[in-house]
Design an enzyme around this catalytic site. Structure first.
Site, PDB file in Angstrom:
ATOM      1  N   SER A 111      -9.913   2.146   2.583  1.00  0.00           N
ATOM      2  CA  SER A 111      -8.973   2.926   1.819  1.00  0.00           C
ATOM      3  C   SER A 111      -8.148   1.994   1.018  1.00  0.00           C
ATOM      4  CB  SER A 111      -7.974   3.862   2.661  1.00  0.00           C
ATOM      5  OG  SER A 111      -7.287   3.088   3.460  1.00  0.00           O
ATOM      6  N   LYS A 171       0.731  -1.215   0.121  1.00  0.00           N
ATOM      7  CA  LYS A 171       0.010   0.058  -0.004  1.00  0.00           C
ATOM      8  C   LYS A 171       0.896   1.211   0.093  1.00  0.00           C
ATOM      9  CE  LYS A 171      -4.067   1.904   2.597  1.00  0.00           C
ATOM     10  NZ  LYS A 171      -4.927   1.810   3.649  1.00  0.00           N
ATOM     11  N   SER A 212     -10.277  -0.383   6.834  1.00  0.00           N
ATOM     12  CA  SER A 212      -9.549  -0.243   5.372  1.00  0.00           C
ATOM     13  C   SER A 212      -8.809  -1.463   5.075  1.00  0.00           C
ATOM     14  CB  SER A 212      -8.533   1.124   5.604  1.00  0.00           C
ATOM     15  OG  SER A 212      -9.179   2.144   5.529  1.00  0.00           O
TER      16      SER A 212
END
Ligand code: MG
Ligand code: ZN
Lengths: 501, 505, 98
Positions: B156, B81, B180
């Protein structure tokens, strides 16, 4: 636009108003590393070389508390007779400023590590005043900005600024007094005595360099006045930038006379930050705080609470050094000083440095001699306190030792001290660099003596004839020829030996 | 697509370590897949082809020299990420503010992955600074759900979940502040784990809400998640909130779970998470999953956690408050975007202009909300009260875990919604994290494991399993047992039902 | 709970250093009002007797030894700087106090 305020005569000020003081002192700890990261905690250095992701506030970086700094904070708290929190947290103080990398300062807010203490001060005439301590808390220093362009190098008129974060994250202890009342005309003196006593205390604790000139001890002075007979505090100002003990006294006195003039004139005091001008001893307004700044404090989520155990605090209590006031008592006895003599030394700010010089191995008479005469002259010349001179007690002790072993004459020793004060390094380095060693090589001296005797045969004859006092002229000539680096006593011996008297 | 990308991480590791295939082949297969489908999925913000191949070759070289693999996942590639710092790749957090920023340091998670011989394929897309539930808040465009291109892959960490669901990577790292990792896992039919807060170092994880953020694994199987969990977890002296205790034995727990027996395990169904506002197909899938657990021998009881309904409002005070402070550092002075430095504007003006230009609407909204909640006059009513709710939720968990070993609920009230559907309605968007937030507030461990497809829209549904702090292993035991039973009942692996994706020739 | 006004939002934007547009002010004022209305719910259960939780882990006294670790080089430190000069970060003129 700043209109120079009219000042009220000081005698009238204290006749009509009672001053209230509040002193906030920031101390930079002399730990090896910064408060929340392992970067070196060192004054100066190439810009942005003592920085890491944490103290630069880079995204993702996290703080870790320096255990030694917490220890120092607790020791300071104990020395100030404070209670030590059994549980406390760091908080974030949020405001934007370019020299603050995260745009919040990691500080403590409603949970300081130490609180409710006091410090007793002795004024010049021996009167003792107790100053109550509100709190001592841990926080971090900011970076430094350099303002480029414009005429003055100051913020106003600057075209741009340059930022160096070497100082960002250096551990600070902020020590805040409770309002100091009832000091009347002595308020400026009390302010100075407080900072002096605090400085001596911190030096004894060996937690900071306590150099006001270098910013490792910084004082903000809050001053307000209330008309005699009233008890409600007036609006205060906070004077920053006060970077010597003398300035603390001057700044408080100036604010008192300035505020009194305004109040007497029926005008009000603006609550604001003011800046002290060393040059003329005045203060000028900084940022006006129309409304109290909203710092949006909240507990620092990246740092877990600190809960000093009783055992740890007791252990630290055991490391308390001899306090300056205890030391003074002992020294008075050891050096056999009268009260007046001790007070003179204290008032000259000489006790601690002399004691430290003695601790470094010098005899007390010599140590006192150096600090109260030659070094006091130098301090006066530079307009600084004795302790602020860029020479350490250990260096003075070394100079004394060099004189005692005959390597330096008193005259040369003063030159060595001058060299140290000029930043040329340790005494031995100065001796080396300036070539100040006493000429003790007898063969070189014999040559100089012979030359001097040959140049003044008539004088040589007189000595030979028993007029020993005439040797002075020869000794003088030899001293001149060796540029003062010979030991005059030894030269005299050689002269007498050469003429065979 | 080649067979390699369909394998699990555990299978790939076995083949690489037995030298049946090379790590380089495996990495290249995934890089090829990324090249083929990522225009369509948009899971990646940056692809690190050379770096990944180099790391894979290093693993091969060691194995060729006869050395043991440096970790159980050595040679298995991963998608990271874009909120984790990396010295060899930009770290943007999905924001214009950090476009092109190259950190001078690696996050601890990044370092551990490198040390474990895990090639990093690239950086995955995300909602800006991890604020969002759809990746629509990414400054660089949304990611797409491999199950339905018109739908969100969650957020997210939608880039991470999408990359795993689209077979672009067998493993990914996500971060979970309010869900997330788990919510994207649920809507993409993949596994996502939020470890116990403090279990994985946050050093180098660009903070959104420091007291809630936690990194964890995104994978296609529970065992793969466990293997990755053990690589990234453990004490880190650079993170003061990192727990100095052994990592729970999650791999062993997953293997135990795969034996398919949950006898003696007590499962609590959270009463408050269901009913109105929940998609019927999601509830039916959840009920079937609970039945499955019962069939595996678990004892199932209903448990009430009365304060869980206050979790969402508490979260939307705590997270914005902390983010308003964490994001203050993006001020155009030391790194990142700078706007308006034309000689006329002051530093203060340049800060404001830059932040205005560099942040998206959701980030600004949360910064202002947090600034408000922390203001002295409102602190007690908002931030202070939210922290009290945090205490109440923690107490609810404690009471529940006295009765049961794990709690279960749907991961998210609905399946993946359509891109654009909730962008103008922040409150509707926030509902996506309704069930995941309590575990962030209390700091305990939680997992989302797919519970099949919703019968009304054919989209994946997630089963959330929650365990006490430091009992992460329970998630893996229950999750692995459930997963095996689910696939056995369905006659095949769920994630292999992902439709064929459009391929860039 | 109070309705948040457009002026208040403008003040928040100023505190947060966001040069928001008039249009944004209108949108944000409406949205923040709606969100604040919903989150004010926390007040219903936050009684006086409940201690707040600031940290999810029950840790205390996490300290680092006072030992120097390597810093970044000046070049690394300045590597992300929008502008640098003489080893320092170059920024526009700083207003405010002196
Ligand atoms: Mg302070
Ligand atoms: Zn540092």
């Amino acid at each position: 636009m700043t209109r120079t305020a009219d000042l009220m005569d000081y005698a009238e000020v204290v006749e009509r108003y009672d001053p209230v003081l509040g002193l906030e002192v920031h101390v930079e700890l002399s730990t090896n590393t910064k408060m929340f990261c392992g970067c070196e905690n060192r004054f100066g250095g190439e810009p942005n070389t003592h920085v890491c992701p944490t103290c630069l506030g880079l995204p993702g970086a996290l703080p870790v508390v320096n255990g030694k700094a917490v220890e120092s904070a607790i020791r300071i708290g104990l020395a100030l007779n404070c209670e030590i929190a059994s549980w406390c947290r760091f908080a974030r103080k949020n405001y934007f400023y370019p020299d603050m990398p995260k745009n919040f300062q990691t500080s403590q807010y409603d949970e300081p590590i130490a609180f409710n203490g006091f410090l007793d001060l002795t004024l010049d005439d021996g009167e003792v005043v107790r100053v109550e301590i509100e709190r001592a808390h841990m926080e971090e220093d900011t970076g430094k900005s350099l303002h480029v362009g414009g005429a003055t190098g100051r913020i106003h008129g600057a075209e741009h600024s340059l930022l160096d974060y070497n100082r960002a994250g250096v551990p600070l202890i902020e020590i805040v007094t409770k309002p100091i009342t009832g000091t009347g005309a002595r308020a400026p003196e009390v302010a100075r005595a407080y900072v002096t006593a605090l400085r001596d205390l911190l030096r004894a604790l060996d937690v900071s360099d306590v150099r006001m000139d270098q910013g490792s001890l910084r004082c903000d002075a809050n001053v307000s006045l209330m008309p005699k007979g009233t008890t409600e505090f007036g609006t205060r100002t906070e004077t920053k930038n006060v970077n010597s003990l003398r300035s603390v006294e001057r700044a408080v006195r100036y604010e008192m006379t300035r505020q009194a003039a305004l109040l007497a004139d029926g005008r009000s005091i603006t609550q604001e930050t003011r800046h002290f001008q060393e040059a003329d001893g005045t203060t000028s307004p900084g940022r006006t705080k129309e409304t109290a700044e909203d710092y949006r404090y909240f507990p620092e989520p990246d740092l877990v609470p600190i809960a000093p155990s009783r055992e740890w605090v007791d252990e630290l209590r055991g490391t308390m050094p001899e306090m300056p006031w205890e030391r003074r008592k002992r020294i008075q006895a050891e050096w056999q000083l009268s009260d007046a003599e001790l007070r003179d030394l204290v008032n000259a700010g000489a006790v601690e440095v002399i004691a430290a010089t003695v601790d470094a191995g010098a005899p007390s008479a010599e140590a006192r001699g150096w600090w109260v005469s030659y070094l006091t002259q130098q301090a006066n010349k530079q307009g600084v306190e004795l302790a602020e001179l860029p020479i350490t007690p250990a260096q003075v002790a070394r100079v004394i030792a060099l004189v005692a072993e005959g390597s330096l004459t008193n005259k040369l020793a003063r030159e060595v001290v001058d060299g140290v004060l000029a930043g040329e390094g340790e005494p031995d380095e100065v001796v080396e660099k300036r070539g100040l060693k006493v000429v003790s090589d007898d063969s070189a001296l014999y040559a100089a003596v012979d030359e001097a005797l040959a140049a003044q045969p008539d004088v040589a004859e007189k000595i030979r004839g028993g007029k020993v006092q005439a040797a002075g002229a020869i000794v003088g000539a030899v001293m001149k020829a060796t540029k003062g680096q010979a030991d005059a006593k030894r030269v005299r011996e050689l002269v007498l030996e050469r003429v065979g008297s | 697509m080649t067979e390699l990308i369909k394998l699990t991480a555990a299978e790939l590791a076995e083949k690489i370590h037995s030298r049946e295939v090379s790590a380089e082949e495996v990495t290249r297969a995934h890089l090829d897949r990324i090249a083929q489908v990522d225009d369509f999925v948009h899971a990646f913000l940056h692809v690190n082809a050379d770096g990944a191949v180099e790391a894979a070759r290093a693993v091969d070289a060691r194995l060729a020299a006869g050395d043991a693999p440096v970790s159980p996942l050595a040679g298995v590639p991963l998608a990271l990420k874009d909120v984790m710092t990396t010295v060899d790749m930009p770290t943007t957090c999905g924001s214009r503010t950090l476009e092109g920023w190259r950190p001078p340091y690696d996050a601890t998670v990044t370092r551990r992955l490198r040390e474990a011989g895990v090639p990093i394929l690239g950086k995955t897309n995300m909602d800006e600074f991890a604020m969002g539930s759809s990746t629509e808040n990414s400054a660089f465009g949304p990611s797409h759900n491999p199950w339905d291109h018109a739908r969100i892959p969650g957020g997210s960490g939608g880039g991470s979940s999408a990359s795993v669901a689209a077979f672009e990577a067998p493993l990914a790292i996500g971060t979970d502040t309010g869900g997330s990792i788990r919510q994207p896992g649920a809507v993409t039919g993949t596994v996502g784990v939020k470890p116990t807060y403090g279990g994985v170092s946050r050093y180098g994880l660009v903070a959104f809400s420091s007291s809630l953020d936690q990194a964890g694994p995104c994978t296609r199987t529970v065992l793969d998640a466990a293997l990755l969990h053990e690589v990234i977890a453990g004490h880190d002296p650079m993170d003061s909130t990192s727990i100095d205790a052994p990592v729970p034995p999650v791999v062993a727990a997953a293997r135990q779970g795969l034996t398919g027996d949950l006898t003696g395990v007590k499962v609590g169904v959270v009463k408050e998470f269901g009913g109105d506002g929940y998609q019927p197909g999601v509830l039916r899938s959840f009920e079937a999953a609970v039945e499955q657990l019962r069939a595996l021998g678990a004892e199932v009881v209903e448990v009430s956690c009365p304060h869980f309904t206050y979790a969402l409002p508490a979260y939307y005070l705590i997270a914005p408050s902390e983010c308003s402070s964490n994001l203050a550092r993006f001020d155009a002075m030391r790194y990142g975007l700078r706007v308006g430095d034309d000689g006329g504007h002051s530093a203060e003006e340049v800060m404001s202009l830059t932040r205005e230009a560099g942040f998206g609407a959701e980030v600004k909204r949360r910064i202002m909300l947090g600034t408000y909640a922390l203001s002295s006059g409102y602190y007690d009513a908002y931030y202070g009260s939210a922290q009290k709710v945090r205490t109440l939720i923690t107490r609810d968990f404690e009471a529940a875990f006295e009765r049961v070993d794990v709690l279960v609920s749907p991961t998210t009230p609905t399946t993946a919604f359509k891109i654009g559907e909730r962008v103008d309605d922040p409150m509707a968007m926030y509902l996506a994290d309704l069930c995941t937030i309590p575990s962030n507030l209390a700091g305990n461990a939680a997992m989302s494991v797919p519970s099949g497809l919703s019968d009304e829209d054919g989209l994946p549904v997630g089963l959330q399993i929650m365990a006490p702090a430091l009992a992460d292993d329970r998630l893996y035991r229950v999750g692995a047992a459930y997963e095996a039973a689910r696939d056995a009942a369905a006659g095949g692996s769920l994630v292999h039902k992902v439709p064929e994706l459009e391929v860039t020739k | 709970m109070p309705n948040i006004s457009r002026d208040e939002v403008a003040h928040l934007a100023k505190l947060a250093r966001l040069a928001v547009t008039d249009e944004e002010l209108d949108v944000f004022a409406g949205q923040l009002d709606q969100i604040l209305d919903a989150v004010a719910k926390v007040g219903e259960v936050a009684g006086q007797d409940i201690p707040p939780t600031s940290h999810a882990v029950p840790l205390t006294n996490v300290f680092r030894a006072d030992e120097v670790r390597p810093s970044l080089s000046q070049q690394q430190a300045l590597s992300g700087a929008p502008a640098a000069e003489e080893g320092r970060f170059r920024v526009p003129r700083i207003l405010g106090e002196e």
